[in-house]
Design a protein around this motif. Sequence first.
Motif, PDB file in Angstrom:
ATOM      1  N   VAL A 146      10.399  25.697  -2.924  1.00 27.61           N
ATOM      2  CA  VAL A 146       9.158  26.300  -2.439  1.00 27.61           C
ATOM      3  C   VAL A 146       8.065  25.235  -2.394  1.00 27.61           C
ATOM      4  CG1 VAL A 146       7.356  27.999  -2.942  1.00 27.61           C
ATOM      5  CG2 VAL A 146       9.771  28.572  -3.313  1.00 27.61           C
ATOM      6  N   ILE A 147       7.518  25.001  -1.215  1.00 26.56           N
ATOM      7  CA  ILE A 147       6.437  24.034  -1.028  1.00 26.56           C
ATOM      8  C   ILE A 147       5.196  24.796  -0.577  1.00 26.56           C
ATOM      9  CG2 ILE A 147       5.663  21.957   0.181  1.00 26.56           C
ATOM     10  CD1 ILE A 147       8.544  21.169   0.606  1.00 26.56           C
ATOM     11  N   ASP A 148       4.113  24.675  -1.341  1.00 26.84           N
ATOM     12  CA  ASP A 148       2.942  25.506  -1.054  1.00 26.84           C
ATOM     13  C   ASP A 148       1.713  24.926  -1.749  1.00 26.84           C
ATOM     14  OD1 ASP A 148       1.485  27.668  -0.084  1.00 26.84           O
ATOM     15  OD2 ASP A 148       2.062  29.015  -1.711  1.00 26.84           O
ATOM     16  N   HIS A 149       0.541  25.476  -1.394  1.00 27.23           N
ATOM     17  CA  HIS A 149      -0.692  25.085  -2.076  1.00 27.23           C
ATOM     18  C   HIS A 149      -1.557  26.289  -2.427  1.00 27.23           C
ATOM     19  CE1 HIS A 149      -3.845  25.105   1.356  1.00 27.23           C
ATOM     20  NE2 HIS A 149      -2.782  25.737   1.795  1.00 27.23           N
ATOM     21  N   HIS A 150      -0.998  27.484  -2.373  1.00 30.19           N
ATOM     22  CA  HIS A 150      -1.758  28.684  -2.706  1.00 30.19           C
ATOM     23  C   HIS A 150      -1.714  28.963  -4.207  1.00 30.19           C
ATOM     24  CE1 HIS A 150      -0.933  29.485   1.635  1.00 30.19           C
ATOM     25  NE2 HIS A 150      -2.190  29.883   1.578  1.00 30.19           N
ATOM     26  N   VAL A 151      -2.878  29.233  -4.782  1.00 36.18           N
ATOM     27  CA  VAL A 151      -2.937  29.544  -6.208  1.00 36.18           C
ATOM     28  C   VAL A 151      -2.191  30.833  -6.511  1.00 36.18           C
ATOM     29  CG1 VAL A 151      -5.107  30.836  -6.050  1.00 36.18           C
ATOM     30  CG2 VAL A 151      -4.508  29.650  -8.184  1.00 36.18           C
ATOM     31  N   SER A 152      -2.037  31.689  -5.497  1.00 35.10           N
ATOM     32  CA  SER A 152      -1.355  32.972  -5.681  1.00 35.10           C
ATOM     33  C   SER A 152       0.160  32.881  -5.572  1.00 35.10           C
ATOM     34  CB  SER A 152      -1.870  33.989  -4.648  1.00 35.10           C
ATOM     35  OG  SER A 152      -1.695  33.508  -3.323  1.00 35.10           O
ATOM     36  N   ASN A 153       0.718  31.680  -5.422  1.00 30.74           N
ATOM     37  CA  ASN A 153       2.161  31.541  -5.266  1.00 30.74           C
ATOM     38  C   ASN A 153       2.898  32.124  -6.475  1.00 30.74           C
ATOM     39  OD1 ASN A 153       4.895  30.014  -5.527  1.00 30.74           O
ATOM     40  ND2 ASN A 153       4.227  29.650  -3.420  1.00 30.74           N
ATOM     41  N   THR A 154       3.923  32.910  -6.212  1.00 29.76           N
ATOM     42  CA  THR A 154       4.641  33.629  -7.270  1.00 29.76           C
ATOM     43  C   THR A 154       5.841  32.864  -7.832  1.00 29.76           C
ATOM     44  OG1 THR A 154       5.969  34.802  -5.617  1.00 29.76           O
ATOM     45  CG2 THR A 154       3.939  35.875  -6.368  1.00 29.76           C
ATOM     46  N   ARG A 155       6.048  31.616  -7.384  1.00 23.93           N
ATOM     47  CA  ARG A 155       7.171  30.800  -7.879  1.00 23.93           C
ATOM     48  C   ARG A 155       8.493  31.549  -7.730  1.00 23.93           C
ATOM     49  NH1 ARG A 155       2.059  28.649  -8.673  1.00 23.93           N
ATOM     50  NH2 ARG A 155       2.182  26.616  -9.683  1.00 23.93           N
ATOM     51  N   PHE A 156       8.820  31.893  -6.504  1.00 18.55           N
ATOM     52  CA  PHE A 156       9.999  32.710  -6.228  1.00 18.55           C
ATOM     53  C   PHE A 156      11.250  31.891  -5.950  1.00 18.55           C
ATOM     54  CE2 PHE A 156       7.583  32.050  -2.333  1.00 18.55           C
ATOM     55  CZ  PHE A 156       8.547  31.643  -1.414  1.00 18.55           C
ATOM     56  N   GLY A 157      11.192  30.568  -6.096  1.00 16.17           N
ATOM     57  CA  GLY A 157      12.337  29.729  -5.805  1.00 16.17           C
ATOM     58  C   GLY A 157      13.034  29.219  -7.047  1.00 16.17           C
ATOM     59  N   THR A 158      13.906  28.239  -6.837  1.00 10.47           N
ATOM     60  CA  THR A 158      14.566  27.563  -7.962  1.00 10.47           C
ATOM     61  C   THR A 158      13.859  26.266  -8.314  1.00 10.47           C
ATOM     62  OG1 THR A 158      16.113  26.429  -6.473  1.00 10.47           O
ATOM     63  CG2 THR A 158      16.807  28.553  -7.365  1.00 10.47           C
ATOM     64  N   VAL A 159      13.129  25.696  -7.356  1.00  7.73           N
ATOM     65  CA  VAL A 159      12.323  24.496  -7.557  1.00  7.73           C
ATOM     66  C   VAL A 159      11.004  24.715  -6.829  1.00  7.73           C
ATOM     67  CG1 VAL A 159      12.198  21.983  -7.335  1.00  7.73           C
ATOM     68  CG2 VAL A 159      14.427  23.097  -7.559  1.00  7.73           C
ATOM     69  N   HIS A 160       9.896  24.253  -7.441  1.00  4.64           N
ATOM     70  CA  HIS A 160       8.587  24.542  -6.871  1.00  4.64           C
ATOM     71  C   HIS A 160       7.713  23.294  -6.796  1.00  4.64           C
ATOM     72  CE1 HIS A 160      10.084  28.235  -8.825  1.00  4.64           C
ATOM     73  NE2 HIS A 160       9.720  28.768  -7.670  1.00  4.64           N
ATOM     74  N   LEU A 161       7.270  22.980  -5.588  1.00  4.73           N
ATOM     75  CA  LEU A 161       6.245  21.970  -5.367  1.00  4.73           C
ATOM     76  C   LEU A 161       5.006  22.722  -4.902  1.00  4.73           C
ATOM     77  CD1 LEU A 161       8.291  19.158  -3.540  1.00  4.73           C
ATOM     78  CD2 LEU A 161       7.849  19.445  -5.994  1.00  4.73           C
ATOM     79  N   VAL A 162       4.262  23.241  -5.856  1.00  7.35           N
ATOM     80  CA  VAL A 162       3.090  24.056  -5.566  1.00  7.35           C
ATOM     81  C   VAL A 162       1.869  23.373  -6.160  1.00  7.35           C
ATOM     82  CG1 VAL A 162       1.977  26.299  -5.875  1.00  7.35           C
ATOM     83  CG2 VAL A 162       4.464  26.171  -5.583  1.00  7.35           C
ATOM     84  N   ASP A 163       0.920  23.025  -5.306  1.00  3.00           N
ATOM     85  CA  ASP A 163      -0.281  22.319  -5.742  1.00  3.00           C
ATOM     86  C   ASP A 163      -1.528  23.047  -5.239  1.00  3.00           C
ATOM     87  OD1 ASP A 163      -2.261  20.640  -6.510  1.00  3.00           O
ATOM     88  OD2 ASP A 163      -1.654  18.948  -5.279  1.00  3.00           O
ATOM     89  N   PRO A 164      -2.117  23.917  -6.049  1.00  2.93           N
ATOM     90  CA  PRO A 164      -3.325  24.626  -5.623  1.00  2.93           C
ATOM     91  C   PRO A 164      -4.515  23.701  -5.377  1.00  2.93           C
ATOM     92  CG  PRO A 164      -2.289  25.740  -7.476  1.00  2.93           C
ATOM     93  CD  PRO A 164      -1.623  24.399  -7.345  1.00  2.93           C
ATOM     94  N   GLY A 165      -4.429  22.480  -5.868  1.00  2.00           N
ATOM     95  CA  GLY A 165      -5.514  21.528  -5.645  1.00  2.00           C
ATOM     96  C   GLY A 165      -5.419  20.797  -4.322  1.00  2.00           C
ATOM     97  N   ALA A 166      -4.299  20.945  -3.629  1.00  2.00           N
ATOM     98  CA  ALA A 166      -4.124  20.300  -2.328  1.00  2.00           C
ATOM     99  C   ALA A 166      -4.840  21.107  -1.254  1.00  2.00           C
ATOM    100  CB  ALA A 166      -2.642  20.171  -1.990  1.00  2.00           C
ATOM    101  N   ALA A 167      -5.433  20.415  -0.307  1.00  2.00           N
ATOM    102  CA  ALA A 167      -6.185  21.085   0.755  1.00  2.00           C
ATOM    103  C   ALA A 167      -5.274  21.803   1.745  1.00  2.00           C
ATOM    104  CB  ALA A 167      -7.067  20.076   1.494  1.00  2.00           C
ATOM    105  N   SER A 168      -4.025  21.416   1.804  1.00  2.00           N
ATOM    106  CA  SER A 168      -3.074  22.031   2.733  1.00  2.00           C
ATOM    107  C   SER A 168      -1.666  21.815   2.205  1.00  2.00           C
ATOM    108  CB  SER A 168      -3.198  21.416   4.134  1.00  2.00           C
ATOM    109  OG  SER A 168      -2.791  20.054   4.113  1.00  2.00           O
ATOM    110  N   THR A 169      -0.743  22.613   2.705  1.00  2.00           N
ATOM    111  CA  THR A 169       0.661  22.396   2.359  1.00  2.00           C
ATOM    112  C   THR A 169       1.146  21.082   2.948  1.00  2.00           C
ATOM    113  OG1 THR A 169       1.108  24.765   2.149  1.00  2.00           O
ATOM    114  CG2 THR A 169       2.997  23.354   2.594  1.00  2.00           C
ATOM    115  N   THR A 170       0.580  20.659   4.074  1.00  2.00           N
ATOM    116  CA  THR A 170       0.991  19.375   4.644  1.00  2.00           C
ATOM    117  C   THR A 170       0.670  18.215   3.712  1.00  2.00           C
ATOM    118  OG1 THR A 170      -1.076  19.137   5.911  1.00  2.00           O
ATOM    119  CG2 THR A 170       0.803  20.155   7.040  1.00  2.00           C
ATOM    120  N   MET A 171      -0.325  18.368   2.844  1.00  2.00           N
ATOM    121  CA  MET A 171      -0.597  17.310   1.865  1.00  2.00           C
ATOM    122  C   MET A 171       0.560  17.185   0.883  1.00  2.00           C
ATOM    123  SD  MET A 171      -4.686  17.438   0.984  1.00  2.00           S
ATOM    124  CE  MET A 171      -4.580  15.836   0.176  1.00  2.00           C
ATOM    125  N   VAL A 172       1.128  18.317   0.481  1.00  2.00           N
ATOM    126  CA  VAL A 172       2.279  18.295  -0.424  1.00  2.00           C
ATOM    127  C   VAL A 172       3.486  17.673   0.285  1.00  2.00           C
ATOM    128  CG1 VAL A 172       3.704  19.663  -1.981  1.00  2.00           C
ATOM    129  CG2 VAL A 172       1.366  20.398  -1.489  1.00  2.00           C
TER     130      VAL A 172
END
Length: 338
Positions: A119-145
Motif C-alpha cells: 500500500v502506497i499512500d499519503h493519507h492520514v486516514s489510511n487503514t493499513r489494509f495491506g501486508t506492507v505499507h509505505l504511507v507518509d502523511p507528511g508527503a504532499a502527494s503519493t507521487t512523492m512516496v
Amino acid sequence: MTTNESAAGEADWRRATELISAAGTVALACHVSPDGDALGSMLGLGLALAATGRKVVASFGDRVFAVPRLLRFLPGQHLLVEPSAYPAEPDLMITFDASTMERLGLLAPHAGKARELLVIDHHVSNTRFGTVHLVDPGAASTTMVVEELLNRLGLPVDREVATCLYAGLVTDTGSFRHSITTPAAHAMAGRLLATGLRPEEIARELWDRSPFAYLRVLGTALGRAALEPDAAGGLGLVWTYVSRADRAAEGLPYDEVEGVIDVVRRVDEAEVAVVLKEDDEGGWNVSTRSKGAVDVARACAALGGGGHARAAGFSSALSVADTMAALRPLLAPEGSRS
C-alpha cells in the motif's frame, strides 16, 4: 528526500524493495475515479518497472472504466487493463492513493486475495489494509512516496515518468498553493523539471481546458449554491450539487465536474465548501474543502470517506438533503467538539 523514512520505517522500505526486486509480474491499482495523484503515481511507477522488463498491469475499479479526460495526456496508459482483465489473485499487488480497500472498488476482492499487498499512500486516514505499507502523511502527494521508492530501487526517472509524478504533485498541492506544500515538494518539482517535462502543458491539461458544456453545468450549480452562515460552528458553509440530470442536459461526462469545488471554495463568507456530484449510477460523491479551522477529513471519515484536513470526500447513497443533514453536525471547528 521526504519524511518517508520516519513515516514508513526502514523495515517497510526494505520489504517493499525486496518484493518488487523479486517480482517478474506486478499488478498495480489506484482508487476509483482517479485523480492526478492516483493515476500519476500508478503510471509513473508502472513505466519505470516496465522499462526493466517486468510485466506490469495497471487498473482502477470503476464499473465504467474510462480515464478522465483531463488525465488522458499522461504517459503509460498502454499499461491499463479493465478490471475484468485484472489478475484475480496477484502475487504482488501495489495500491496507490487509496486509504481503504473499499476505495479500490471492483478491485478490492483482488487485493484481498493478493499474496503480497503493498500500500502506497499519503493519507492520514489510511487503514493499513495491506501486508506492507509505505504511507507518509507528511508527503504532499503519493507521487512523492513513489519518487522515494524509485530512488531506493535504483530506477531512473525519465521525462515520461517525471510527467506522471509531476502531475500528481501539482494536483494534490493545488499547483503549490495548498498548505500541504513543503520545501520537499518544491525540491522534487525541481528534480522533475530537470528531466525536460513541460510544466505549462501539464497545467493546461489539468486546469485550463473544459468543454463549453461545463460552463453551462457550472452555471446551474452556482445558481443553486446555498450559503449557511451559522453552519460549521458559525464559520459558514457554502454548498451546492450537480445532478445526473444537469450533466445529461448538456451531454457532460461525470469526470468533467471535478473542478466545481474549486470555484465554490473561494467564497469569503464560508469556512467550509461542499459539492455533491451525482454519478451515472445515481450515487453521490461529496467533495469538501476547509480553509483550516475545520478538519473535513475527520468529518468525511465518520461518513465512510477520508482525505486530508483541508480536502476530503465521501460517497453517499442518500438524497442530497439527507446527505447534507448527516454532514452538517460533523463540521464543528477544531477545539469546539464535545
